[in-house]
Motif scaffolding. Structure first.
Motif, mmCIF file in Angstrom:
data_model
loop_
_atom_site.group_PDB
_atom_site.id
_atom_site.type_symbol
_atom_site.label_atom_id
_atom_site.label_comp_id
_atom_site.label_asym_id
_atom_site.label_seq_id
_atom_site.Cartn_x
_atom_site.Cartn_y
_atom_site.Cartn_z
ATOM 1 N N PRO A 50 0.833 -1.201 0.000
ATOM 2 C CA PRO A 50 0.000 0.000 0.000
ATOM 3 C C PRO A 50 0.870 1.254 0.000
ATOM 4 O O PRO A 50 2.036 1.211 0.404
ATOM 5 C CB PRO A 50 -0.811 -0.112 1.285
ATOM 6 C CG PRO A 50 -0.096 -1.097 2.127
ATOM 7 C CD PRO A 50 0.701 -1.976 1.209
ATOM 8 N N LEU A 51 0.303 2.346 -0.463
ATOM 9 C CA LEU A 51 1.024 3.603 -0.465
ATOM 10 C C LEU A 51 1.311 4.028 0.963
ATOM 11 O O LEU A 51 0.492 3.815 1.856
ATOM 12 C CB LEU A 51 0.184 4.688 -1.148
ATOM 13 C CG LEU A 51 -0.102 4.486 -2.625
ATOM 14 C CD1 LEU A 51 -1.070 5.552 -3.113
ATOM 15 C CD2 LEU A 51 1.174 4.533 -3.423
ATOM 16 N N PRO A 52 2.474 4.630 1.216
ATOM 17 C CA PRO A 52 2.757 5.093 2.575
ATOM 18 C C PRO A 52 1.833 6.259 2.926
ATOM 19 O O PRO A 52 1.413 7.006 2.044
ATOM 20 C CB PRO A 52 4.215 5.544 2.506
ATOM 21 C CG PRO A 52 4.463 5.841 1.079
ATOM 22 C CD PRO A 52 3.555 4.935 0.292
ATOM 23 N N PRO A 53 1.510 6.430 4.206
ATOM 24 C CA PRO A 53 0.649 7.552 4.585
ATOM 25 C C PRO A 53 1.377 8.869 4.367
ATOM 26 O O PRO A 53 2.615 8.912 4.393
ATOM 27 C CB PRO A 53 0.376 7.305 6.065
ATOM 28 C CG PRO A 53 1.438 6.393 6.525
ATOM 29 C CD PRO A 53 1.902 5.617 5.338
ATOM 30 N N PRO A 54 0.626 9.955 4.143
ATOM 31 C CA PRO A 54 1.299 11.253 3.971
ATOM 32 C C PRO A 54 2.058 11.634 5.240
ATOM 33 O O PRO A 54 1.616 11.340 6.347
ATOM 34 C CB PRO A 54 0.154 12.222 3.700
ATOM 35 C CG PRO A 54 -1.095 11.507 4.047
ATOM 36 C CD PRO A 54 -0.807 10.048 4.070
ATOM 37 N N LYS A 55 3.201 12.291 5.079
ATOM 38 C CA LYS A 55 4.029 12.655 6.236
ATOM 39 C C LYS A 55 3.390 13.755 7.072
ATOM 40 O O LYS A 55 3.491 13.753 8.284
ATOM 41 C CB LYS A 55 5.407 13.085 5.766
ATOM 42 C CG LYS A 55 6.183 11.948 5.147
ATOM 43 C CD LYS A 55 7.670 12.203 5.221
ATOM 44 C CE LYS A 55 8.475 11.131 4.545
ATOM 45 N NZ LYS A 55 8.407 9.831 5.109
ATOM 46 N N ARG A 56 2.738 14.708 6.444
ATOM 47 C CA ARG A 56 2.091 15.808 7.168
ATOM 48 C C ARG A 56 0.663 15.969 6.669
ATOM 49 O O ARG A 56 0.406 15.874 5.472
ATOM 50 C CB ARG A 56 2.827 17.127 6.927
ATOM 51 C CG ARG A 56 4.213 17.201 7.526
ATOM 52 C CD ARG A 56 4.134 17.790 8.936
ATOM 53 N NE ARG A 56 5.371 17.672 9.660
ATOM 54 C CZ ARG A 56 6.205 18.675 9.862
ATOM 55 N NH1 ARG A 56 5.947 19.855 9.378
ATOM 56 N NH2 ARG A 56 7.301 18.471 10.548
ATOM 57 N N VAL A 57 -0.256 16.220 7.593
ATOM 58 C CA VAL A 57 -1.644 16.517 7.249
ATOM 59 C C VAL A 57 -2.110 17.679 8.126
ATOM 60 O O VAL A 57 -1.572 17.926 9.200
ATOM 61 C CB VAL A 57 -2.579 15.298 7.443
ATOM 62 C CG1 VAL A 57 -2.239 14.176 6.497
ATOM 63 C CG2 VAL A 57 -2.577 14.810 8.869
#
Length: 122
Positions: A50-57
């Protein structure tokens, strides 16, 4: 043909034959479709990451969060550190699942907007 886009998102392209075929029949139950989609997902995604989660949100109320990945680190003070207390003994900490953490302290207004009330008294 199915393409995996990460985070459980699939794009499935189907091509039906122009003429009826003995291999194509209408599905009798929606559970058949669910089983077929589950099998397609299992076959197409074996080996996919799976795609890695975004680093900042940033949340809808302006909280800025950063992703803390799973992993291990050493917590505590070295015994030779000036002012180290016995309770601060070094030990290994493992975070089994990643999570998001605020990059700034939570303001009174942000706490109120999330929790609905602010127990703070000044």
């Amino acid at each position: 043909k199915a393409n995996y886009y990460g985070r459980g998102v699939f794009h499935i392209a189907t091509q039906l034959p122009a003429a009826p075929s003995p291999l194509v029949r209408p599905m009798r139950h929606s559970s058949e479709l669910s089983l077929i989609l589950l099998l397609v997902a299992a076959v197409c995604c074996s080996g996919c990451r799976p795609l890695p989660p975004p680093k900042r949100v940033t949340t809808n109320i302006g909280l800025k969060l950063t992703y803390i990945p799973p992993g291990s680190f050493t917590m505590g003070a070295e015994p030779s550190e000036l002012g180290a207390k016995p309770a601060e003994k070094q030990h290994k900490v493992t975070i089994p699942k990643g999570f998001y953490m605020g990059i700034h302290e939570v303001t009174q207004d942000q706490y109120l907007r999330v929790m609905g009330k602010n127990p703070s008294v000044f």
